[in-house]
Write a protein that holds these residues in place. Structure first.
Motif, PDB file in Angstrom:
ATOM      1  N   SER A 169     -18.053  -4.885 -15.037  1.00  0.00           N
ATOM      2  CA  SER A 169     -16.739  -5.487 -15.292  1.00  0.00           C
ATOM      3  C   SER A 169     -16.816  -6.622 -16.303  1.00  0.00           C
ATOM      4  N   PHE A 170     -17.994  -7.240 -16.430  1.00  0.00           N
ATOM      5  CA  PHE A 170     -18.141  -8.354 -17.371  1.00  0.00           C
ATOM      6  C   PHE A 170     -18.362  -7.878 -18.813  1.00  0.00           C
ATOM      7  N   THR A 171     -18.482  -6.550 -18.994  1.00  0.00           N
ATOM      8  CA  THR A 171     -18.606  -6.013 -20.356  1.00  0.00           C
ATOM      9  C   THR A 171     -17.243  -5.682 -20.941  1.00  0.00           C
ATOM     10  N   VAL A 172     -16.191  -5.854 -20.149  1.00  0.00           N
ATOM     11  CA  VAL A 172     -14.834  -5.537 -20.606  1.00  0.00           C
ATOM     12  C   VAL A 172     -14.296  -6.681 -21.462  1.00  0.00           C
ATOM     13  N   ILE A 173     -13.883  -6.357 -22.668  1.00  0.00           N
ATOM     14  CA  ILE A 173     -13.307  -7.330 -23.589  1.00  0.00           C
ATOM     15  C   ILE A 173     -11.960  -6.790 -24.066  1.00  0.00           C
TER      16      ILE A 173
ATOM     17  N   GLY B 290      -9.626  -5.589 -22.390  1.00  0.00           N
ATOM     18  CA  GLY B 290      -9.271  -4.361 -21.694  1.00  0.00           C
ATOM     19  C   GLY B 290     -10.161  -3.184 -21.987  1.00  0.00           C
ATOM     20  N   ASN B 291     -11.153  -3.363 -22.860  1.00  0.00           N
ATOM     21  CA  ASN B 291     -12.042  -2.261 -23.229  1.00  0.00           C
ATOM     22  C   ASN B 291     -13.500  -2.634 -22.987  1.00  0.00           C
ATOM     23  N   SER B 292     -14.278  -1.641 -22.605  1.00  0.00           N
ATOM     24  CA  SER B 292     -15.718  -1.823 -22.421  1.00  0.00           C
ATOM     25  C   SER B 292     -16.452  -0.761 -23.221  1.00  0.00           C
ATOM     26  N   ARG B 293     -17.635  -1.103 -23.697  1.00  0.00           N
ATOM     27  CA  ARG B 293     -18.436  -0.112 -24.408  1.00  0.00           C
ATOM     28  C   ARG B 293     -18.997   0.922 -23.441  1.00  0.00           C
ATOM     29  N   TYR B 294     -18.864   0.649 -22.127  1.00  0.00           N
ATOM     30  CA  TYR B 294     -19.378   1.568 -21.105  1.00  0.00           C
ATOM     31  C   TYR B 294     -18.224   2.055 -20.233  1.00  0.00           C
ATOM     32  N   ILE B 295     -18.115   3.363 -20.074  1.00  0.00           N
ATOM     33  CA  ILE B 295     -17.040   3.939 -19.271  1.00  0.00           C
ATOM     34  C   ILE B 295     -17.161   3.514 -17.814  1.00  0.00           C
ATOM     35  N   SER B 296     -18.395   3.446 -17.344  1.00  0.00           N
ATOM     36  CA  SER B 296     -18.653   3.105 -15.949  1.00  0.00           C
ATOM     37  C   SER B 296     -20.076   2.561 -15.832  1.00  0.00           C
ATOM     38  N   ALA B 297     -20.420   2.113 -14.633  1.00  0.00           N
ATOM     39  CA  ALA B 297     -21.789   1.665 -14.387  1.00  0.00           C
ATOM     40  C   ALA B 297     -22.774   2.810 -14.607  1.00  0.00           C
ATOM     41  N   MET B 298     -22.383   4.009 -14.176  1.00  0.00           N
ATOM     42  CA  MET B 298     -23.272   5.165 -14.352  1.00  0.00           C
ATOM     43  C   MET B 298     -23.476   5.492 -15.823  1.00  0.00           C
ATOM     44  N   HIS B 299     -22.419   5.364 -16.618  1.00  0.00           N
ATOM     45  CA  HIS B 299     -22.549   5.593 -18.056  1.00  0.00           C
ATOM     46  C   HIS B 299     -23.572   4.626 -18.659  1.00  0.00           C
ATOM     47  N   TRP B 300     -23.471   3.378 -18.292  1.00  0.00           N
ATOM     48  CA  TRP B 300     -24.424   2.367 -18.766  1.00  0.00           C
ATOM     49  C   TRP B 300     -25.833   2.735 -18.329  1.00  0.00           C
ATOM     50  N   TRP B 301     -25.969   3.133 -17.086  1.00  0.00           N
ATOM     51  CA  TRP B 301     -27.288   3.476 -16.536  1.00  0.00           C
ATOM     52  C   TRP B 301     -27.920   4.656 -17.279  1.00  0.00           C
ATOM     53  N   THR B 302     -27.130   5.673 -17.603  1.00  0.00           N
ATOM     54  CA  THR B 302     -27.683   6.822 -18.320  1.00  0.00           C
ATOM     55  C   THR B 302     -28.221   6.416 -19.689  1.00  0.00           C
ATOM     56  N   LEU B 303     -27.588   5.425 -20.304  1.00  0.00           N
ATOM     57  CA  LEU B 303     -28.077   4.939 -21.596  1.00  0.00           C
ATOM     58  C   LEU B 303     -29.395   4.174 -21.433  1.00  0.00           C
ATOM     59  N   LEU B 304     -29.562   3.492 -20.308  1.00  0.00           N
ATOM     60  CA  LEU B 304     -30.839   2.833 -20.023  1.00  0.00           C
ATOM     61  C   LEU B 304     -31.947   3.873 -19.876  1.00  0.00           C
TER      62      LEU B 304
END
Length: 234
Positions: free
Chosen positions: A89-93, A95-109
């Motif tokens: 939620s802290f990546t939202v700027i 109203g938009n975030s570069r990550y769709i969800s926590a799982m999306h971010w995790w897959t990129l990791l």
């Protein structure tokens, strides 16, 4: 490449085993052995996370004995997912975030694999890098190269929030630090290792150098067993 693959081999559309599909794709030149290895490692980490966090009844695609070799590194990525959940939620700027969800971010990791030493060279070099990285994390210094921007951002946020919020420190920073320490300890002692390619088959390397096959369908020719009489048409 994907379109060409299924146009040439339409019968494979009926298969739902990604390991067999990837084996076949590798033999036909669509994937290299390293591509396949990367795919397998990502699948292993994903299945470990799913079983840990979402479905305890999940049946692994690989032998249980083999999966045990990845428990430590699996726990590292489990803790990274916790961090993604807490921080997404802290990546939202605006109203938009570069990550769709926590799982999306995790897959990129998982795609970057920047925190577990997988691309650090020899075992000795890997251990040195992991220990230096863990030391920096304990000192609240980000050890991740900025070229791995998704992992770098997460680590920046983990270190910053853990110094500002004692609950976050307890629930995220401490478990991640313990998981990273356990990973390097197990890797150094030989209890956990990365995948190994040998004679077109894929193994984890157990204690004493014992090769542990992933499962019975990883030979580059084993896909033929599921294709039966259609074999000669390919």
């Amino acid at each position: 490449m994907e379109i060409d693959f299924y146009v040439q081999y339409p019968e494979l559309m009926m298969l739902n085993n990604p390991i067999i599909l990837n084996s076949f794709a590798q033999e036909k030149g669509f994937l290299t052995p390293i591509d396949f290895q990367v795919f397998l490692e990502r699948r292993i980490l994903t299945e470990l996370l799913i079983k840990k966090r979402f479905n305890s009844k999940l049946s692994f695609s690989f032998k249980p004995r083999f999966m045990k070799e990845f428990n430590s590194i699996g726990e590292v990525y489990n803790q990274l997912y916790t961090a993604c959940e807490k921080l997404h939620s802290f990546t939202v700027i605006n109203g938009n975030s570069r990550y769709i969800s926590a799982m999306h971010w995790w897959t990129l990791l998982v795609k970057e694999r920047a925190i577990d030493g997988v691309n650090s060279g020899s075992k000795k070099d890997t251990i040195i890098k992991l220990k230096n990285s863990n030391r920096k994390i304990r000192e609240y210094v980000n050890p991740i190269d900025e070229k791995f921007n998704h992992t770098w951002l997460l680590m920046e946020m983990i270190l910053r929030f853990s110094q500002q919020n004692n609950i976050f420190h307890r629930e995220v920073f401490i478990p991640l630090k313990k998981a990273l320490s356990a990973w390097v300890k197990d890797y150094e002692s030989g209890q956990c290792k990365f995948l190994k390619i040998q004679e077109d088959k894929y193994f984890a390397v157990g204690n004493g150098g014992t090769l542990i096959p992933i499962n019975k369908t990883l030979s580059l020719t084993d896909y033929e067993k599921v294709r039966g009489k259609k074999n000669e048409t390919l």
